[in-house]
Design a protein around this motif. Structure first.
Motif: not given
Length: 252
Positions: A155-167
């Motif tokens: 779930e943390i990584l799914a959230v990260a996927e929609v953060c443009p600045l996060v690889n």
């Protein structure tokens, strides 16, 4: 939110700065000690970001961890968080919060993995401080507005996927290696000292030192025994003073 107690609002004060273990020495950075599972901290960060957006000002946040569950040796009780969500959400509806609407068995039992991910995102290959702040904001929104279980890596990584600045791919590798977890415990060691009073506590190199700014409230009784937060008023004026302390002359 303080360990086993309510958060006491204070006005912004100016004291002797420059302990890098306590806050960033960078003059343009706001260091925020908090727990993702603390509604008061999430309110403060929302206020700070909203003020920066209104001013069209650059905001750099260095997130440090005030891990409530390590202080208290237990998960933060859901009834306490629910009571705070109702009180704060009613006073500041722009937050868009709602009570937990997913199945009860999916409620996050811990916020440590999410906060470790925010620390891991500080690495240049993942994105740096701005990416870390963007991920922190998104994880808070996922929990408070979307009822998502931010205890779980997927779930943390799914959230990260929609953060443009996060690889997100680099973040996944970092989490597999345990990156960010040691920062949780290093921060916990500092947070046990006298300077960090609870979640949230904000510092800047210019001398801002403020715990839970703007909130005028009291608990009607022991929160673990059925007390409620009596939230009298909220002022966002403190955010401009914090932003002034990190702004260059042209931004003031």
């Amino acid at each position: 939110m303080t360990p086993l107690a309510d958060a006491r609002p204070q006005s912004v004060t100016h004291e002797t700065p420059a302990d890098e273990s306590l806050f960033s020495s960078d003059a343009g950075t706001v260091t925020v000690w908090s727990d993702i599972g603390c509604p008061w901290a999430t309110l403060a960060l929302h206020t700070l970001h909203a003020a920066a957006k209104r001013r069209r000002a650059e905001l750099v946040v260095d997130h440090r961890i005030f891990p409530l569950e390590l202080f208290n040796s237990q998960s933060t009780p859901k009834p306490i968080i629910d009571a705070e969500i109702v009180a704060i959400g009613a006073k500041v509806p722009a937050l868009g919060w709602r009570l937990w609407s997913a199945p009860e068995y999916t409620y996050p039992v811990t916020t440590l993995p999410a906060m470790a991910a925010v620390q891991a995102a500080k690495a240049p290959e993942v994105g740096g401080l701005r990416a870390s702040d963007q991920l922190d904001t998104a994880l808070r929104h996922a929990f408070y507005a979307e009822s998502r279980c931010v205890s779980i890596t997927s779930e943390i990584l799914a959230v990260a996927e929609v953060c443009p600045l996060v690889n997100a791919k680099a973040l996944a590798v970092a989490l597999e290696r345990g990156e960010g977890r040691s920062a949780v415990h290093r921060n916990f060691a500092v947070a046990q000292g006298p300077r960090v009073q609870g979640s949230p506590h904000l510092f800047t190199a210019a001398g801002v030192d403020v715990h839970n700014p703007g909130a005028d409230f009291r608990w009607t009784g022991n929160p673990q025994k059925g007390g409620f937060p009596d939230f009298h008023a909220y002022s966002a004026d403190w955010a401009d003073e914090v932003l002034d302390s990190v702004a260059g002359p042209q931004q003031r």
